[in-house]
Design an enzyme around this catalytic site. Structure first.
Site, PDB file in Angstrom:
ATOM      1  N   GLY A 262      -4.875   8.168   5.380  1.00 38.82           N
ATOM      2  CA  GLY A 262      -3.965   9.160   5.955  1.00 38.82           C
ATOM      3  C   GLY A 262      -2.785   9.409   5.030  1.00 38.82           C
ATOM      4  O   GLY A 262      -2.294  10.536   4.907  1.00 38.82           O
TER       5      GLY A 262
ATOM      6  N   SER B  34       7.252   9.733  11.787  1.00 40.13           N
ATOM      7  CA  SER B  34       6.147   9.420  10.882  1.00 40.13           C
ATOM      8  C   SER B  34       6.612   9.520   9.438  1.00 40.13           C
ATOM      9  O   SER B  34       7.055  10.576   8.986  1.00 40.13           O
ATOM     10  CB  SER B  34       4.989  10.406  11.121  1.00 40.13           C
ATOM     11  OG  SER B  34       4.153  10.441   9.980  1.00 40.13           O
TER      12      SER B  34
ATOM     13  N   ASP C  21       2.279  -0.732  11.924  1.00 38.25           N
ATOM     14  CA  ASP C  21       1.044  -1.288  11.353  1.00 38.25           C
ATOM     15  C   ASP C  21       0.815  -2.742  11.751  1.00 38.25           C
ATOM     16  O   ASP C  21      -0.251  -3.298  11.498  1.00 38.25           O
ATOM     17  CB  ASP C  21       1.070  -1.171   9.824  1.00 38.25           C
ATOM     18  CG  ASP C  21       0.909   0.279   9.374  1.00 38.25           C
ATOM     19  OD1 ASP C  21       0.485   1.118  10.192  1.00 38.25           O
ATOM     20  OD2 ASP C  21       1.219   0.565   8.204  1.00 38.25           O
TER      21      ASP C  21
ATOM     22  N   LYS D 182       0.841  -1.214   0.000  1.00 37.24           N
ATOM     23  CA  LYS D 182       0.000   0.000   0.000  1.00 37.24           C
ATOM     24  C   LYS D 182       0.877   1.267   0.000  1.00 37.24           C
ATOM     25  O   LYS D 182       0.646   2.178  -0.804  1.00 37.24           O
ATOM     26  CB  LYS D 182      -0.925  -0.028   1.224  1.00 37.24           C
ATOM     27  CG  LYS D 182      -1.818   1.198   1.355  1.00 37.24           C
ATOM     28  CD  LYS D 182      -3.029   0.901   2.198  1.00 37.24           C
ATOM     29  CE  LYS D 182      -2.778   0.978   3.685  1.00 37.24           C
ATOM     30  NZ  LYS D 182      -2.516   2.351   4.192  1.00 37.24           N
ATOM     31  N   SER D 183       1.858   1.324   0.880  1.00 37.60           N
ATOM     32  CA  SER D 183       2.707   2.527   0.956  1.00 37.60           C
ATOM     33  C   SER D 183       3.432   2.758  -0.370  1.00 37.60           C
ATOM     34  O   SER D 183       3.509   3.887  -0.860  1.00 37.60           O
ATOM     35  CB  SER D 183       3.764   2.356   2.051  1.00 37.60           C
ATOM     36  OG  SER D 183       3.162   2.380   3.305  1.00 37.60           O
TER      37      SER D 183
ATOM     38  N   LYS E 173      -4.425   6.252  14.690  1.00 42.20           N
ATOM     39  CA  LYS E 173      -4.470   5.514  13.422  1.00 42.20           C
ATOM     40  C   LYS E 173      -5.927   5.445  12.942  1.00 42.20           C
ATOM     41  O   LYS E 173      -6.769   6.195  13.409  1.00 42.20           O
ATOM     42  CB  LYS E 173      -3.856   4.127  13.608  1.00 42.20           C
ATOM     43  CG  LYS E 173      -2.351   4.163  13.839  1.00 42.20           C
ATOM     44  CD  LYS E 173      -1.627   4.665  12.610  1.00 42.20           C
ATOM     45  CE  LYS E 173      -0.143   4.811  12.836  1.00 42.20           C
ATOM     46  NZ  LYS E 173       0.528   5.521  11.757  1.00 42.20           N
TER      47      LYS E 173
HETATM   48  C1  S3P Z   1       2.476   4.995   6.141  1.00 39.00           C
HETATM   49  C2  S3P Z   1       3.120   5.341   7.287  1.00 39.00           C
HETATM   50  C3  S3P Z   1       2.672   4.947   8.615  1.00 39.00           C
HETATM   51  C4  S3P Z   1       1.659   3.809   8.559  1.00 39.00           C
HETATM   52  C5  S3P Z   1       0.640   3.984   7.482  1.00 39.00           C
HETATM   53  C6  S3P Z   1       1.290   4.131   6.139  1.00 39.00           C
HETATM   54  C7  S3P Z   1       3.008   5.494   4.857  1.00 39.00           C
HETATM   55  O1  S3P Z   1       2.096   6.072   9.224  1.00 39.00           O
HETATM   56  O2  S3P Z   1       1.026   3.661   9.810  1.00 39.00           O
HETATM   57  O3  S3P Z   1      -0.228   2.866   7.445  1.00 39.00           O
HETATM   58  O4  S3P Z   1       2.636   4.961   3.805  1.00 39.00           O
HETATM   59  O5  S3P Z   1       3.827   6.426   4.903  1.00 39.00           O
HETATM   60  P1  S3P Z   1       3.035   7.092  10.034  1.00 39.00           P
HETATM   61  O6  S3P Z   1       4.381   7.022   9.430  1.00 39.00           O
HETATM   62  O7  S3P Z   1       2.426   8.422   9.881  1.00 39.00           O
HETATM   63  O8  S3P Z   1       3.053   6.557  11.416  1.00 39.00           O
END
Ligand code: S3P
Length: 430
Positions: free
Chosen positions: A92, A166, A314, A20-21, A341
């Site tokens: 997010g 983050s 996660d 996903k990321s 979250k």
């Molecule tokens: C993510 C970063 C994480 C993670 C989220 C995806 C990303 O959040 O919890 O599911 O894709 O950069 P944070 O880095 O803000 O904690």
């Protein structure tokens, strides 16, 4: 809704959908090039589709061909003003990364999400973007979405010392830095996932990164190159833990991302006694990939080091499931980020585990899970709180029980793992 009555075993060889990321980053960063980029094994989940729809609204052209997205990049200066609000749904990552991009554009835009996203903290991006010269505002004294951005301001590079580890904040500022005059440096309190840095490096950006430090020198045109998205480690984690906690089980998960900033759950599970093997390690477009094998195991409780929380952020819901069957008390502290979250994951885990008869102590910044190898699971009606990772973790937990467990509100699984239920039900048997 899911209804599960175990106990089951799980066996088979699978692949999980794309990360996903990395999927979010692949389409956002490809849009910033002037090239045609083919992205294979893209994750067509609700979150990533929302990012794709937003990119279309700001002028990015793309085609979809089976599991691939083909992006025609705009370069930094050819995005166009959207004629509507940009809706990020539950994501997010979309709202935070796209805010960085939109602050570099010369038009006005409004970003909004669902109830969960509009309640998550946005001051963590609004404040540093404002310090770079952006005109960006949010609800509740600039702390929440909807977010309004008045583009057309020249951004200035800056040294940011951010107070929360983050990757979303770091990536937002990194993307904004590409539009800025001068160098941007980002220093984080702990290391967070580095997919943005790796992909920008792959595209030829002038970027340096080492642990908690990232430096972006703008001015280099990004050169788009084709991408293969590895299987999402966070999705693989549900099957790894299922194989470990269930009897007579073995699972092989092929082509899974094992980026060291993402896969630390494996080390923790191995320390707890899990039988896991990592095979066929290789690197594809700057990301590490491997096949992971996991077997039925006897687990012992562990005290998780607070420093590693961002590496497993996660995976804490599914680690908690493993902990429920590990002898002793597993302590997870220093994890207050879990409260902001998709749901308040500390509360979600502690409420639902306690309903099942698993003793969990809730701390302001974490959990104490009282595990037992022969943990009994009560018949219960559970909720996911609309949180995809809670829904999937509870489904794995329920496989171990001998009584009926119902989990409501499981549509949210599509946020990150469309097809999870079908994949799981194909692999389990009594
Ligand atoms: C993510 C970063 C994480 C993670 C989220 C995806 C990303 O959040 O919890 O599911 O894709 O950069 P944070 O880095 O803000 O904690």
């Amino acid at each position: 809704m899911l209804k599960i009555c175990g106990p089951y075993k799980i066996n088979g060889t699978i692949e999980v959908p794309g990360d996903k990321s990395i999927s979010h980053r692949s389409i956002i960063l490809s849009s910033l090039t002037k090239d045609k980029v083919i992205i294979n094994n893209f994750l067509f989940s609700d979150d990533c589709i929302n990012t794709l729809k937003i990119l279309k609204k700001i002028g990015v052209k793309y085609q979809i061909d089976k599991d691939a997205v083909i992006i025609q990049g705009c370069g930094l200066s050819n995005f166009s003003e959207p004629d509507d609000i940009l809706y990020t749904g539950n994501s997010g990552t979309s709202i935070r990364l796209l805010s960085g991009l939109l602050c570099g554009c010369n038009f006005m835009s409004i970003l909004s999400g669902d109830k969960s996203v509009n309640n998550r903290p946005m001051d963590r991006i609004i404040k540093p973007l404002t310090e770079m010269g952006a005109k960006i505002f949010g609800r509740l004294n600039n702390s929440k979405a909807p977010i309004v951005i008045f583009g057309g301001r020249k951004l200035k590079g800056k040294r940011h010392e951010i107070s929360v580890a983050s990757a979303q904040v770091k990536s937002c500022l990194t993307i904004a830095a590409l539009f800025a005059d001068g160098i941007t440096e980002i220093i984080q309190p702990e290391i967070s996932r580095d997919h943005t840095e790796r992909m920008l490096e792959y595209f030829g950006a002038n970027i340096e990164y080492d642990g908690k430090y990232t430096k972006i020198i703008p001015g280099n045109d990004l050169k788009g190159k084709d991408i293969f998205i590895p299987g999402d480690f966070s999705s693989a984690a549900f099957f790894i833990v299922a194989a470990i906690i269930l009897k007579n089980s073995k699972i092989i998960i092929k082509n899974t991302g094992i980026n060291p900033t993402r896969s630390l759950l494996l080390d923790i599970l191995i320390k707890m006694g899990a039988k896991i093997e990592i095979k066929n390690k290789r690197i594809k477009n700057n990301e590490e990939i491997a096949d992971i094998e996991a077997y039925s195991s006897n687990l012992n409780a562990i005290k998780v080091d607070e420093k590693v929380i961002p590496y497993i952020i996660d995976e804490i819901p599914i680690l908690s499931v493993a902990a429920a069957f590990a002898q002793g008390v597993t302590e997870i502290r220093g994890a207050k980020e879990l409260r902001v979250k998709e749901s308040d994951r500390i509360k979600s885990i502690s409420n639902e585990f306690n309903k099942l008869g698993i003793k969990v102590k809730e701390y302001p910044d974490g959990l104490g899970i009282h595990g037992k190898a022969n943990q009994k699971i009560n018949s219960s009606n559970l909720t996911s709180y609309g949180d995809h990772r809670i829904a999937m973790s509870l489904a794995v937990l329920a496989l171990k029980g001998e009584e009926v467990v119902q989990i409501s509100n499981t549509r949210c699984i599509n946020t990150s793992f469309p097809g999870f239920e079908e994949k799981l039900f194909k692999l389990i048997s009594k």
